[in-house]
Write an enzyme that holds these catalytic residues in place. Structure first.
Site, short mmCIF file in Angstrom:
data_model
loop_
_atom_site.label_atom_id
_atom_site.label_comp_id
_atom_site.label_asym_id
_atom_site.label_seq_id
_atom_site.Cartn_x
_atom_site.Cartn_y
_atom_site.Cartn_z
CE LYS A 83 79.38 -55.91 76.82
NZ LYS A 83 78.73 -54.01 77.11
O1 G3P Z 1 76.28 -52.36 78.48
C1 G3P Z 1 75.67 -52.89 79.07
C2 G3P Z 1 74.80 -52.20 79.86
O2 G3P Z 1 75.69 -50.42 80.93
C3 G3P Z 1 73.75 -51.78 80.19
O3 G3P Z 1 72.54 -50.75 81.05
O4 G3P Z 1 70.75 -49.59 81.82
O5 G3P Z 1 70.95 -51.07 79.50
O6 G3P Z 1 70.98 -51.55 81.86
P1 G3P Z 1 70.86 -50.76 81.40
#
Ligand code: G3P
Length: 218
Positions: A83
């Site tokens: 990633k």
């Molecule tokens: O994997 C990254 C992503 O899904 C982050 O989610 O909820 O931290 O914005 P969030």
């Protein structure tokens, strides 16, 4: 539509995999920090649970550093997807690693233009963050619609749309209706998808009636 699980919690992944709900896993430095686990060790454990792509994120910010880290991460298991962030250096790393046969997930995408660049750089997955756009009063799902439409116009672009930062079932259902290839879901969102009060109420009634029959299946 493929379901990836957005977590570094091995127990959660294992139990969701038993229900056939895990086509892959995504992690990021914040999720690894939250798990309290050793990064490489936890990625190896996750890769052993699912044969699907498991995203492991680089932490260098220059292209050479990202490429070097990506190479190390790929030695953990064949199903590691490296990633990289959506920066110019990230795109150089993406192209280099993709040319070497690596799966690359380009993350932190917030615009259709960025998604187009990632596809041209050979990304296997593009990760647009819908919840974080909603957080700043911008329609996250509009971004998914735009990327899906753009990629569809150019079938030579093979990048899959991996909807990330999913916070609730409506994000998922809208993404599925738009034809996004993958959604990465935190375990709590998967449980939200599962729950319906009429299912609970119906099951309660069936079991109460069954009890009245005095019978048993086993
Ligand atoms: O994997 C990254 C992503 O899904 C982050 O989610 O909820 O931290 O914005 P969030």
């Amino acid at each position: 539509m493929k379901f990836f699980v957005d977590t570094a919690e091995v127990a959660e992944i294992r139990s969701l995999a038993e229900a056939g709900l895990v086509d892959g896993v995504t992690t990021n430095p914040s999720l690894v920090a939250k798990s309290g686990r050793d990064f490489k060790e936890v990625i190896a454990e996750i890769c052993a649970i699912t044969p699907g792509p498991v995203s492991a994120e680089v932490t260098a910010t220059d292209a050479a550093g990202m490429i070097a880290e990506g190479k190390v991460l790929r030695t953990i298991a064949p199903n590691v997807a490296v990633k990289v962030p959506l920066t110019e250096a990230g795109l150089v790393a993406c192209r280099t690693l993709a040319n070497e046969g690596a799966m690359v997930n380009v993350t932190l995408c917030f615009s259709p233009a960025q998604a187009l660049l990632a596809a041209k750089a050979g990304a296997t997955f593009i990760s647009p963050f819908v919840g974080r756009l909603d957080d700043i009063s911008t329609d996250g799902m509009r971004l998914i619609a735009d990327i899906v439409q753009i990629y569809r116009n150019y079938p030579n672009l093979k990048t899959e749309v991996l909807v990330a930062s999913v916070r609730h079932p409506i994000h998922l259902i809208e993404a599925a209706k738009m034809g996004a290839h993958v959604a990465t879901l935190p375990p709590n969102v998967i449980r939200m998808l599962l729950k319906h009060p009429l299912t609970d109420r119906g099951l309660e009634a069936f079991l109460a009636d069954w009890k009245k029959t005095g019978q048993s299946i086993l």
